[in-house]
Design an enzyme around this catalytic site. Structure first.
Site, PDB file in Angstrom:
ATOM      1  N   SER A  17       0.815  -1.217   0.000  1.00 27.89           N
ATOM      2  CA  SER A  17       0.000   0.000   0.000  1.00 27.89           C
ATOM      3  C   SER A  17       0.850   1.269   0.000  1.00 27.89           C
ATOM      4  O   SER A  17       1.812   1.390   0.761  1.00 27.89           O
ATOM      5  CB  SER A  17      -0.913   0.010   1.231  1.00 27.89           C
ATOM      6  N   ARG A  18       0.450   2.219  -0.831  1.00 28.54           N
ATOM      7  CA  ARG A  18       1.119   3.519  -0.871  1.00 28.54           C
ATOM      8  C   ARG A  18       0.371   4.568  -0.051  1.00 28.54           C
ATOM      9  O   ARG A  18       0.761   5.734  -0.029  1.00 28.54           O
ATOM     10  CB  ARG A  18       1.245   4.002  -2.316  1.00 28.54           C
ATOM     11  N   SER A  19      -0.680   4.149   0.640  1.00 22.84           N
ATOM     12  CA  SER A  19      -1.469   5.103   1.416  1.00 22.84           C
ATOM     13  C   SER A  19      -0.660   5.831   2.480  1.00 22.84           C
ATOM     14  O   SER A  19      -0.845   7.041   2.674  1.00 22.84           O
ATOM     15  CB  SER A  19      -2.665   4.395   2.058  1.00 22.84           C
ATOM     16  N   THR A  63      -8.859  -1.578   2.550  1.00 21.90           N
ATOM     17  CA  THR A  63      -8.742  -2.171   1.230  1.00 21.90           C
ATOM     18  C   THR A  63      -9.280  -3.602   1.293  1.00 21.90           C
ATOM     19  O   THR A  63      -9.823  -4.023   2.316  1.00 21.90           O
ATOM     20  CB  THR A  63      -7.285  -2.106   0.729  1.00 21.90           C
ATOM     21  N   LYS A  67     -13.833  -4.373   2.509  1.00 22.40           N
ATOM     22  CA  LYS A  67     -14.768  -3.309   2.134  1.00 22.40           C
ATOM     23  C   LYS A  67     -16.230  -3.667   2.406  1.00 22.40           C
ATOM     24  O   LYS A  67     -17.013  -2.818   2.838  1.00 22.40           O
ATOM     25  CB  LYS A  67     -14.567  -2.923   0.665  1.00 22.40           C
ATOM     26  N   ASP A 103     -13.649   5.541  -3.316  1.00 20.21           N
ATOM     27  CA  ASP A 103     -13.212   4.981  -4.601  1.00 20.21           C
ATOM     28  C   ASP A 103     -14.030   5.546  -5.751  1.00 20.21           C
ATOM     29  O   ASP A 103     -13.503   5.791  -6.841  1.00 20.21           O
ATOM     30  CB  ASP A 103     -13.355   3.457  -4.593  1.00 20.21           C
ATOM     31  N   GLY A 126     -15.121  -6.708 -15.041  1.00 23.37           N
ATOM     32  CA  GLY A 126     -15.074  -7.231 -13.682  1.00 23.37           C
ATOM     33  C   GLY A 126     -16.416  -7.077 -12.989  1.00 23.37           C
ATOM     34  O   GLY A 126     -17.304  -6.360 -13.471  1.00 23.37           O
ATOM     35  N   ALA A 127     -16.550  -7.770 -11.841  1.00 20.10           N
ATOM     36  CA  ALA A 127     -17.840  -7.754 -11.145  1.00 20.10           C
ATOM     37  C   ALA A 127     -17.699  -7.686  -9.631  1.00 20.10           C
ATOM     38  O   ALA A 127     -18.674  -7.906  -8.919  1.00 20.10           O
ATOM     39  CB  ALA A 127     -18.641  -9.000 -11.519  1.00 20.10           C
ATOM     40  N   GLY A 236      -3.805   2.732 -12.313  1.00 13.25           N
ATOM     41  CA  GLY A 236      -4.708   3.128 -11.251  1.00 13.25           C
ATOM     42  C   GLY A 236      -4.162   4.157 -10.290  1.00 13.25           C
ATOM     43  O   GLY A 236      -4.813   4.471  -9.280  1.00 13.25           O
TER      44      GLY A 236
END
Length: 277
Positions: A17-19, A63, A67, A103, A126-127, A236
């Site tokens: 993670s870059r958070s 993340t 969620k 998001d 995607g779903a 992203g």
């Protein structure tokens, strides 16, 4: 009034993670002596981990795979969290955690940044939880038709129910459906490294610019297909940047719609931190 100064990003895995660097850059500009870390937490331990937080804690970035569990345990949900059933931000209060989904706003801003504005049609690949956010973001950007492609179309059926709330049309088809109608943009919300083979090349030829929510292992096989077709492919990182800015708004002011003081400087610092090694 919130007085806690501790924050962190939770998930499993979480080492990538870059958070932490994004949030540290923001709070540096804002002059806030807040601590932002990371912790590996899986879904089974999530509820107990939240229960164990004391008054020093202000909020969490969340993340996968947390969620949906976060949405179920929040005492309130913002509109985007309610629509998607997914929460990526907890603001911790005496009543319990308030849940937000930044998001959606982050992806909508990423689309705007690459010039996708008022698209007639958008394709989502995607779903999962991120794909649901992508559908809402596409509608927020103005798309009247959103085509969702999934390996198992039945898994994406709940997205069709979003159509009424979003004021548009959501159509679900199989990922390898032979009909490839032109669209103005494509959002890929597939696991990193997914290789669709010939399907990717067929999609790339009629699908506008690609925003792939993946930002590790770039370029992805999908991005390579877009490059072969002479199209634009974007990772992203822009979504990550803008959703983090909205998280900072939540942690500072309690509302992702309320801009920060010196927000332009905050965003610039976060962008620089994101691009650093």
């Amino acid at each position: 009034m919130l007085t806690g100064r501790r924050l962190a990003v939770w998930g499993d895995p979480i080492a990538h993670s870059r958070s932490p660097r994004l949030h540290a850059a923001a709070y540096g500009v804002l002059g806030l002596d807040w601590e932002y870390g990371r912790r590996q937490v899986d879904e089974a331990r999530f509820a107990d981990a939240v229960e164990g937080l004391d008054a020093d804690w202000r909020g969490l970035s969340l993340t996968m795979p947390l969620k949906h569990a976060a949405a179920r345990s929040a005492v309130s949900l913002d509109d985007d969290a309610r629509l998607t059933g997914a929460v990526n931000t907890f603001l911790l209060t005496e009543r319990g955690p308030r849940g937000f989904n930044t998001d959606v706003g982050g992806l909508a801003r990423a689309l705007d940044e690459i010039g996708v504005r008022e698209p007639g049609a958008v394709r989502v690949l995607g779903a999962g939880a991120t794909a649901t956010s992508a559908v809402v973001a596409a509608a927020r950007a103005g798309a009247g038709l959103i085509e969702v492609r999934a390996r198992r179309p039945e898994a994406a059926a709940p997205l069709v129910a979003l159509a009424d709330a979003l004021g548009g049309v959501v159509r679900v088809v199989a990922l390898d459906d032979p009909e490839f109608a032109p669209v103005d943009a494509t959002i890929a919300a597939l696991p990193g490294g997914t290789d669709l083979g010939r399907v990717a090349d067929q999609l790339a030829s009629v699908s506008g610019p690609l925003v792939d929510v993946v930002y590790g292992g770039w370029p992805t096989p999908l991005a390579q297909a877009w490059e072969r077709a002479g199209g634009e492919a974007h990772d992203g990182l822009s979504m990550l940047l803008h959703q983090a800015l909205l998280q900072v708004r939540v942690f500072v002011g309690g509302d992702p719609a309320i801009a920060l003081e010196h927000e332009a400087e905050v965003l610039a610092a976060m962008r620089t931190a994101l691009m650093g090694d």
